[in-house]
Every structure is written in C-alpha cells, then in structure tokens.
Write a protein that holds these residues in place. Sequence first.
Motif, mmCIF file in Angstrom:
data_model
loop_
_atom_site.group_PDB
_atom_site.id
_atom_site.type_symbol
_atom_site.label_atom_id
_atom_site.label_comp_id
_atom_site.label_asym_id
_atom_site.label_seq_id
_atom_site.Cartn_x
_atom_site.Cartn_y
_atom_site.Cartn_z
ATOM 1 N N TYR A 91 10.341 -3.670 3.974
ATOM 2 C CA TYR A 91 10.712 -2.440 4.677
ATOM 3 C C TYR A 91 9.683 -1.341 4.446
ATOM 4 N N LEU A 92 9.382 -0.598 5.496
ATOM 5 C CA LEU A 92 8.610 0.624 5.340
ATOM 6 C C LEU A 92 9.520 1.638 4.649
ATOM 7 N N ALA A 93 9.117 2.138 3.496
ATOM 8 C CA ALA A 93 9.966 3.042 2.714
ATOM 9 C C ALA A 93 9.277 4.386 2.541
ATOM 10 N N VAL A 94 10.014 5.457 2.796
ATOM 11 C CA VAL A 94 9.504 6.808 2.593
ATOM 12 C C VAL A 94 10.502 7.571 1.729
ATOM 13 N N ALA A 95 10.010 8.109 0.618
ATOM 14 C CA ALA A 95 10.849 8.853 -0.329
ATOM 15 C C ALA A 95 10.351 10.290 -0.408
ATOM 16 N N PRO A 96 11.039 11.237 0.231
ATOM 17 C CA PRO A 96 10.584 12.627 0.204
ATOM 18 C C PRO A 96 10.921 13.326 -1.105
ATOM 19 N N ASP A 97 10.122 14.319 -1.444
ATOM 20 C CA ASP A 97 10.402 15.197 -2.580
ATOM 21 C C ASP A 97 11.049 16.455 -2.018
ATOM 22 N N PHE A 148 6.560 20.085 2.375
ATOM 23 C CA PHE A 148 6.968 19.194 1.297
ATOM 24 C C PHE A 148 6.280 17.848 1.490
ATOM 25 N N GLN A 149 6.296 17.046 0.458
ATOM 26 C CA GLN A 149 5.587 15.774 0.495
ATOM 27 C C GLN A 149 6.553 14.606 0.331
ATOM 28 N N ALA A 150 6.036 13.421 0.609
ATOM 29 C CA ALA A 150 6.838 12.209 0.461
ATOM 30 C C ALA A 150 5.935 11.060 0.038
ATOM 31 N N TYR A 151 6.536 10.126 -0.643
ATOM 32 C CA TYR A 151 5.851 8.901 -1.064
ATOM 33 C C TYR A 151 6.152 7.827 -0.029
ATOM 34 N N ARG A 152 5.106 7.247 0.538
ATOM 35 C CA ARG A 152 5.255 6.234 1.584
ATOM 36 C C ARG A 152 4.746 4.893 1.064
ATOM 37 N N ALA A 153 5.608 3.890 1.088
ATOM 38 C CA ALA A 153 5.249 2.546 0.635
ATOM 39 C C ALA A 153 5.335 1.591 1.816
ATOM 40 N N PHE A 184 13.569 11.381 8.628
ATOM 41 C CA PHE A 184 14.205 10.376 9.483
ATOM 42 C C PHE A 184 13.526 10.331 10.849
ATOM 43 N N ASN A 185 13.259 11.487 11.434
ATOM 44 C CA ASN A 185 12.592 11.519 12.747
ATOM 45 C C ASN A 185 11.206 10.896 12.676
ATOM 46 N N HIS A 186 10.516 11.128 11.563
ATOM 47 C CA HIS A 186 9.198 10.509 11.373
ATOM 48 C C HIS A 186 9.319 8.985 11.386
ATOM 49 N N LEU A 187 10.311 8.461 10.671
ATOM 50 C CA LEU A 187 10.488 7.010 10.624
ATOM 51 C C LEU A 187 10.906 6.456 11.981
ATOM 52 N N GLU A 188 11.772 7.171 12.668
ATOM 53 C CA GLU A 188 12.200 6.714 13.991
ATOM 54 C C GLU A 188 11.045 6.680 14.978
ATOM 55 N N ALA A 189 10.046 7.531 14.755
ATOM 56 C CA ALA A 189 8.898 7.588 15.661
ATOM 57 C C ALA A 189 7.884 6.484 15.390
ATOM 58 N N THR A 190 8.078 5.728 14.299
ATOM 59 C CA THR A 190 7.176 4.623 14.002
ATOM 60 C C THR A 190 7.702 3.339 14.627
ATOM 61 N N MET A 204 0.842 -1.187 0.000
ATOM 62 C CA MET A 204 0.000 0.000 0.000
ATOM 63 C C MET A 204 0.878 1.239 0.000
ATOM 64 N N SER A 205 0.501 2.263 -0.757
ATOM 65 C CA SER A 205 1.291 3.481 -0.827
ATOM 66 C C SER A 205 0.402 4.701 -0.656
ATOM 67 N N ALA A 206 1.029 5.822 -0.271
ATOM 68 C CA ALA A 206 0.291 7.061 -0.072
ATOM 69 C C ALA A 206 1.260 8.232 -0.113
ATOM 70 N N ILE A 207 0.735 9.414 -0.375
ATOM 71 C CA ILE A 207 1.508 10.646 -0.282
ATOM 72 C C ILE A 207 1.250 11.258 1.089
ATOM 73 N N ILE A 208 2.331 11.578 1.805
ATOM 74 C CA ILE A 208 2.198 12.152 3.137
ATOM 75 C C ILE A 208 2.892 13.517 3.172
ATOM 76 N N ASP A 209 2.501 14.344 4.138
ATOM 77 C CA ASP A 209 2.972 15.729 4.210
ATOM 78 C C ASP A 209 3.967 15.929 5.345
ATOM 79 N N PHE A 210 4.936 16.809 5.094
ATOM 80 C CA PHE A 210 5.928 17.192 6.093
ATOM 81 C C PHE A 210 6.107 18.703 6.078
ATOM 82 N N THR A 211 6.664 19.218 7.173
ATOM 83 C CA THR A 211 7.016 20.634 7.262
ATOM 84 C C THR A 211 8.358 20.764 7.957
#
Length: 246
Positions: free
Chosen positions: A54-60, A14-19, A116-122, A1-8
């Motif tokens: 792996y949980l993968a997040v690719a930011p733009d 900015f946004q990121a692709y989360r798989a 990175f902090n977002h991923l560490e918090a998961t 499953m994938s989605a676009i998520i938001d960051f600040t």
Amino acid sequence: MSAIIDFTTAGQNFQAYRAEPTGVVRGAVLVIHEIWGLTGHIKDVADRFAAAGYLAVAPDLMGLAGLDATLLAELGADRNDPVKGAAAQPRIREATAPLRSPESAARIRDGVKEVFNHLEATAEGAGRTAVVGYCFGGTYSFALAVDEPRLAGAVPFYGHANFTAKELAGINCPILAFYGEDDTALTDGLPALIVSMQAAGVDFKYTVFSGAGHAFFNDGNTQTYRAEPARIAWTETLEFLEKHVQ
C-alpha cells in the motif's frame, strides 16, 4: 522508498512521511499518529503498510494545533520512563491543551482531508484509500469516516467517536475498531457506540483484547505494548484492507 512531502491547509504548512510500495500497488492508506506526533514508530508503521503493498502517507498534524512536536516527543519519552513518568503527566496535559479547542480540531480535520484528497488524486489511491489511526489518530480516523463519503474503510485503534446520530448516519464505509480491555475510558462507552452505529446502519466491527490497554500496538512503548494483540490486530487490519480497499 520513502520521502517527506509538504502540504498546506488554511494557510498552514505541514509535512508528511510517504512510504511507497514496490511491485503491484493494492491501494493507499492514510496513517494518523498518536498524540506524540510523527514518531519513528509511526514511520515504521507506514513502512509496514508499504511492504504489504500500500502507498502509505503519515502526516504530522501537531503543528496545525499549535503544538511543539519536539516537546511532545520529549514528553512521550519521559512518560515511558519509570523515573520521569509521574512528573511528565502535568506537562503533557499543559502541552496538549490546545487540542481540546474546536478551532484546533477543525484545523486537524482539514489537514487530514487535505492528505486524503492527495491520495485520492493518485493512481494508487483513487477510490481505494483507507485510514488507519492510533489513539489521537484513531479519533481522527472516526472523524474522517464521518467527513468523507469517498473513504474506502477506516481502522481506528483505541479512538474516541463522540458524534451525533446524524453524523454517524453519514458514514459510508466499513469500520474496524480495536480496543484494549483495560482501556476503560473507551470500553465503558463501547456498548453505547455499538448501539449508535447499528442505528445509523454503519458496518461497524470491533475487537476488544483482554490483557491489553491503551496503546497496545505501540512497540516503541514497553509499558503498553502487547505483542500478541498487536500481531492479531495487524493481521485483521491487512485482511480488512484486502477486502475493502483493493
């Protein structure tokens, strides 16, 4: 499953692709794109990591430097066109000029750390987050290793690592780097980097592929893609993650 998520970060969005993987999760991977931004190729790479568990997040990250992602995607396509390639080069240099400012670099590094902090918090990434990056992303993979002592591992593909001895000494994770032999802009400086990494006590391993150059992993670029080096690099990347992230 994938989605676009938001960051600040620093007031910039900015946004990121989360798989997300299915089944047992092995850890998390922060995927950093080439200079062309969050392309379909990079999303596909994130999906490959998810398929491997792996949980993968690719930011733009391009917007953080004030770059036009749509224009970069257009220029990236033109660069690979035999007819348009030569004319695209000066436009590429002009469009990417903001990346060379220290202010842009600082914003990008902050954006990478935010993800990175977002991923560490998961639950998936806590203490088990690695970074993998390509070209521009390879450079910022090295930078995250310098900036973040919690990083579990870094896999930079054809990235620059222009850091002081003090900065390198702060690296707390193993690094696996990949280069193409024909990418002399990087391989000419590799012997000095090896010495510096050894002096800093960094667990630094690398592979240089013969018959390959810059961007050999990008299967969306028929001019640079080399199937066998890409296959080997992918296998070695998964082996590295299995050893250091799980």
